[in-house]
Design a protein around this motif. Structure first.
Motif, PDB file in Angstrom:
ATOM      1  N   TRP A   1      58.942  23.290  19.702  1.00 50.70           N
ATOM      2  CA  TRP A   1      57.672  22.788  19.189  1.00 50.70           C
ATOM      3  C   TRP A   1      57.256  23.500  17.908  1.00 50.70           C
ATOM      4  O   TRP A   1      56.626  22.909  17.034  1.00 50.70           O
ATOM      5  CB  TRP A   1      56.572  22.886  20.255  1.00 50.70           C
ATOM      6  N   VAL A   2      57.639  24.763  17.771  1.00 50.67           N
ATOM      7  CA  VAL A   2      57.269  25.583  16.619  1.00 50.67           C
ATOM      8  C   VAL A   2      57.804  24.997  15.316  1.00 50.67           C
ATOM      9  O   VAL A   2      57.194  25.144  14.259  1.00 50.67           O
ATOM     10  CB  VAL A   2      57.815  27.018  16.838  1.00 50.67           C
ATOM     11  N   LEU A   3      58.930  24.296  15.393  1.00 44.56           N
ATOM     12  CA  LEU A   3      59.602  23.803  14.195  1.00 44.56           C
ATOM     13  C   LEU A   3      59.195  22.387  13.792  1.00 44.56           C
ATOM     14  O   LEU A   3      59.716  21.851  12.820  1.00 44.56           O
ATOM     15  CB  LEU A   3      61.117  23.875  14.406  1.00 44.56           C
ATOM     16  N   LYS A   4      58.243  21.805  14.507  1.00 42.97           N
ATOM     17  CA  LYS A   4      57.768  20.459  14.158  1.00 42.97           C
ATOM     18  C   LYS A   4      56.956  20.507  12.861  1.00 42.97           C
ATOM     19  O   LYS A   4      56.234  21.484  12.593  1.00 42.97           O
ATOM     20  CB  LYS A   4      56.885  19.899  15.276  1.00 42.97           C
ATOM     21  N   ASP A   5      57.061  19.432  12.091  1.00 41.78           N
ATOM     22  CA  ASP A   5      56.346  19.356  10.812  1.00 41.78           C
ATOM     23  C   ASP A   5      54.837  19.528  10.965  1.00 41.78           C
ATOM     24  O   ASP A   5      54.179  20.061  10.069  1.00 41.78           O
ATOM     25  CB  ASP A   5      56.620  18.009  10.130  1.00 41.78           C
ATOM     26  N   GLU A   6      54.285  19.089  12.078  1.00 39.22           N
ATOM     27  CA  GLU A   6      52.830  19.167  12.265  1.00 39.22           C
ATOM     28  C   GLU A   6      52.317  20.610  12.346  1.00 39.22           C
ATOM     29  O   GLU A   6      51.112  20.843  12.301  1.00 39.22           O
ATOM     30  CB  GLU A   6      52.405  18.398  13.515  1.00 39.22           C
ATOM     31  N   TYR A   7      53.242  21.561  12.457  1.00 44.41           N
ATOM     32  CA  TYR A   7      52.858  22.965  12.515  1.00 44.41           C
ATOM     33  C   TYR A   7      53.089  23.691  11.194  1.00 44.41           C
ATOM     34  O   TYR A   7      53.114  24.916  11.143  1.00 44.41           O
ATOM     35  CB  TYR A   7      53.582  23.680  13.659  1.00 44.41           C
ATOM     36  N   VAL A   8      53.256  22.916  10.129  1.00 46.40           N
ATOM     37  CA  VAL A   8      53.371  23.469   8.775  1.00 46.40           C
ATOM     38  C   VAL A   8      52.136  23.002   8.008  1.00 46.40           C
ATOM     39  O   VAL A   8      51.899  21.794   7.878  1.00 46.40           O
ATOM     40  CB  VAL A   8      54.659  22.982   8.071  1.00 46.40           C
ATOM     41  N   ALA A   9      51.348  23.943   7.537  1.00 46.98           N
ATOM     42  CA  ALA A   9      50.130  23.592   6.804  1.00 46.98           C
ATOM     43  C   ALA A   9      50.493  22.786   5.554  1.00 46.98           C
ATOM     44  O   ALA A   9      51.469  23.100   4.873  1.00 46.98           O
ATOM     45  CB  ALA A   9      49.374  24.860   6.421  1.00 46.98           C
TER      46      ALA A   9
ATOM     47  N   TRP B   1      57.232  30.048   6.407  1.00 47.11           N
ATOM     48  CA  TRP B   1      57.780  28.743   6.798  1.00 47.11           C
ATOM     49  C   TRP B   1      56.661  27.778   7.214  1.00 47.11           C
ATOM     50  O   TRP B   1      56.753  26.579   7.002  1.00 47.11           O
ATOM     51  CB  TRP B   1      58.778  28.935   7.945  1.00 47.11           C
ATOM     52  N   HIS B   2      55.577  28.326   7.765  1.00 44.29           N
ATOM     53  CA  HIS B   2      54.431  27.515   8.211  1.00 44.29           C
ATOM     54  C   HIS B   2      53.369  27.399   7.121  1.00 44.29           C
ATOM     55  O   HIS B   2      52.286  26.886   7.362  1.00 44.29           O
ATOM     56  CB  HIS B   2      53.841  28.102   9.499  1.00 44.29           C
ATOM     57  N   ASN B   3      53.709  27.889   5.921  1.00 40.07           N
ATOM     58  CA  ASN B   3      52.844  27.812   4.743  1.00 40.07           C
ATOM     59  C   ASN B   3      51.603  28.701   4.882  1.00 40.07           C
ATOM     60  O   ASN B   3      50.545  28.388   4.355  1.00 40.07           O
ATOM     61  CB  ASN B   3      52.452  26.362   4.432  1.00 40.07           C
TER      62      ASN B   3
ATOM     63  N   ARG C   1      46.283  26.007  14.801  1.00 39.88           N
ATOM     64  CA  ARG C   1      47.516  25.263  15.109  1.00 39.88           C
ATOM     65  C   ARG C   1      48.713  25.916  14.407  1.00 39.88           C
ATOM     66  O   ARG C   1      49.759  26.121  15.002  1.00 39.88           O
ATOM     67  CB  ARG C   1      47.366  23.807  14.644  1.00 39.88           C
ATOM     68  N   TYR C   2      48.542  26.247  13.149  1.00 41.34           N
ATOM     69  CA  TYR C   2      49.615  26.859  12.359  1.00 41.34           C
ATOM     70  C   TYR C   2      49.828  28.322  12.756  1.00 41.34           C
ATOM     71  O   TYR C   2      50.964  28.798  12.814  1.00 41.34           O
ATOM     72  CB  TYR C   2      49.314  26.749  10.868  1.00 41.34           C
ATOM     73  N   ASP C   3      48.731  29.026  13.007  1.00 42.77           N
ATOM     74  CA  ASP C   3      48.827  30.432  13.407  1.00 42.77           C
ATOM     75  C   ASP C   3      49.607  30.591  14.709  1.00 42.77           C
ATOM     76  O   ASP C   3      50.434  31.494  14.830  1.00 42.77           O
ATOM     77  CB  ASP C   3      47.434  31.045  13.564  1.00 42.77           C
ATOM     78  N   PHE C   4      49.329  29.734  15.684  1.00 42.61           N
ATOM     79  CA  PHE C   4      50.036  29.821  16.961  1.00 42.61           C
ATOM     80  C   PHE C   4      51.531  29.584  16.760  1.00 42.61           C
ATOM     81  O   PHE C   4      52.362  30.296  17.313  1.00 42.61           O
ATOM     82  CB  PHE C   4      49.486  28.799  17.958  1.00 42.61           C
ATOM     83  N   ALA C   5      51.865  28.581  15.972  1.00 40.72           N
ATOM     84  CA  ALA C   5      53.279  28.272  15.734  1.00 40.72           C
ATOM     85  C   ALA C   5      53.967  29.407  14.987  1.00 40.72           C
ATOM     86  O   ALA C   5      55.075  29.823  15.349  1.00 40.72           O
ATOM     87  CB  ALA C   5      53.410  26.959  14.960  1.00 40.72           C
TER      88      ALA C   5
END
Length: 169
Positions: free
Chosen positions: A120-128, A156-158, A99-103
């Protein structure tokens, strides 16, 4: 599919070539002409390039590493790069870290190719929630190296995966 009747004139040689091709492929004359026109206006349409969303909805997570690599190869050659990353993935099962890798990949590929970053990439759910380091390393020196070299979009996605995160070499 409801269509408008449109007349296109072909000379006899063109008509014969298209008809022969249609017979060999088991298609109608109209199907061949339609596909040809679509290929002209949308070059990626029939090349089989799969978007991130298509990968997420159709592939097993176990196969994702190979399929993601193929996605990266296709992305390089695609004319319409935006279409391969714009739709938010919907996963069949638990994607785990993918999920995080794709974002992060969509984020980085957007910047690298002068394409608008999909919302969609910037949604919190895509940050580990917790940092993920390459190879699951717990070595503080290696973690520091990864923090310094990982592209900012991945940070940014941790995700801290190093400078060659999207390299196919």
């Amino acid at each position: 599919m409801k269509t408008k009747p449109i007349g296109i004139r072909f000379d006899q040689g063109e008509y014969d070539l298209i008809s022969d091709y249609a017979r060999r492929e088991g298609e109608t004359f109209s199907e061949v002409v339609r596909k040809g026109a679509i290929c002209y206006v949308s070059p990626d349409h029939f090349k089989g390039y799969r978007s991130l969303a298509q990968l997420a909805s159709s592939a097993k997570v176990d196969d994702m590493e190979l399929l993601f690599g193929q996605f990266l190869d296709d992305f390089v050659h695609a004319h319409d790069k935006r279409s391969l990353i714009e739709e938010e993935p919907e996963w069949k099962g638990d994607p785990g870290r993918w999920r995080y890798d794709f974002a992060a990949a969509a984020h980085k590929l957007s910047h690298d190719n002068d394409v608008a970053v999909p919302r969609w990439v910037l949604k919190d759910e895509y940050v580990a929630e917790t940092p993920y380091y390459a190879f699951g390393t717990t070595n503080p020196e290696f973690q520091a190296y990864l923090r310094e070299t990982t592209p900012r979009e991945y940070q940014w996605h941790n995700l801290f995966l190093g400078e060659n995160v999207l390299s196919r070499a």
